[in-house]
Design a protein around this motif. Structure first.
Motif, PDB file in Angstrom:
ATOM      1  N   ASP A 141      77.444  40.849  58.264  1.00 39.95           N
ATOM      2  CA  ASP A 141      78.897  40.742  58.084  1.00 39.95           C
ATOM      3  C   ASP A 141      79.463  39.552  58.856  1.00 39.95           C
ATOM      4  O   ASP A 141      80.320  38.823  58.351  1.00 39.95           O
ATOM      5  CB  ASP A 141      79.597  42.034  58.524  1.00 39.95           C
ATOM      6  N   LYS A 201      76.058  44.428  61.105  1.00 40.55           N
ATOM      7  CA  LYS A 201      77.049  43.627  61.833  1.00 40.55           C
ATOM      8  C   LYS A 201      76.685  42.145  61.795  1.00 40.55           C
ATOM      9  O   LYS A 201      77.555  41.290  61.651  1.00 40.55           O
ATOM     10  CB  LYS A 201      77.167  44.106  63.275  1.00 40.55           C
ATOM     11  N   ARG A 254      79.115  38.628  50.284  1.00 37.35           N
ATOM     12  CA  ARG A 254      77.713  38.567  50.661  1.00 37.35           C
ATOM     13  C   ARG A 254      76.907  38.192  49.416  1.00 37.35           C
ATOM     14  O   ARG A 254      77.069  38.780  48.359  1.00 37.35           O
ATOM     15  CB  ARG A 254      77.264  39.926  51.207  1.00 37.35           C
TER      16      ARG A 254
END
Length: 175
Positions: free
Chosen positions: A6, A3, A23
């Motif tokens: 992200d 999390k 990413r």
């Protein structure tokens, strides 16, 4: 951890006005007992493909099994070290000469990893910009271990204050 990564990707993308941010390289680091969180991250196979760099400043401890570092606890680190030795990722760590006594020291765990990748530890006599006296170094591929003199709390803290030096070995460092 997922999390957080992200969220970082999304916020960075928004700040740079990128519609579908991706990413990129993910580097993780720890100092002292921070290895506990790193152990949890490395134990999650979903995260392993993301991690390109691992920096550990006097930060890898484990229990003993028959008087030696626990191979089960060190398995995720040994796997990452082998990938680094093969040049697939980067791993840089430092250790001090502190001997905890009831669990394996950072020197003992570093020696374990050096053995796992069949690297050679050589004696050096260097003083870095932070005044730390480096006494050993082992390198293979993108796996580097630097050993330092000192067995006090103040010596341990120098690894935190000089973590930047380990970061210069990563794929994120300016070339």
């Amino acid at each position: 951890f997922g999390k957080i990564v992200d969220e970082a990707v999304a916020k960075t993308g928004a700040a740079r006005n990128v519609a579908n941010p991706k990413r990129g390289k993910v580097a993780i680091s720890s100092f002292s007992a921070g290895f506990g969180a790193v152990s949890k991250i490395l134990a999650n196979s979903a995260y392993l493909p993301w991690i390109t760099d691992l920096v550990m400043a006097d930060s890898l401890y484990c229990g003993y099994v028959n008087g030696k570092p626990n191979p089960t606890q060190l398995a995720p680190y040994a796997d990452f070290a082998q990938k680094a030795a093969a040049g697939q990722v980067t791993m840089s760590l430092s250790y001090s000469m502190i001997v905890p006594g009831t669990y394996a020291s950072t020197k003992e765990t570093a020696d374990y990893l050096i053995g796992k990748v069949a690297a050679q530890s050589v004696a050096v006599d260097l003083v870095n910009a932070g005044g730390m006296h480096q006494t050993t170094e082992a390198k293979k591929g993108k796996f580097t271990v630097r050993g330092f003199a000192g067995n006090t709390g103040a010596d341990h803290m120098k690894h935190l204050h000089n973590m930047w030096e380990l970061w210069t070995l990563t794929s994120l460092a300016p070339k």
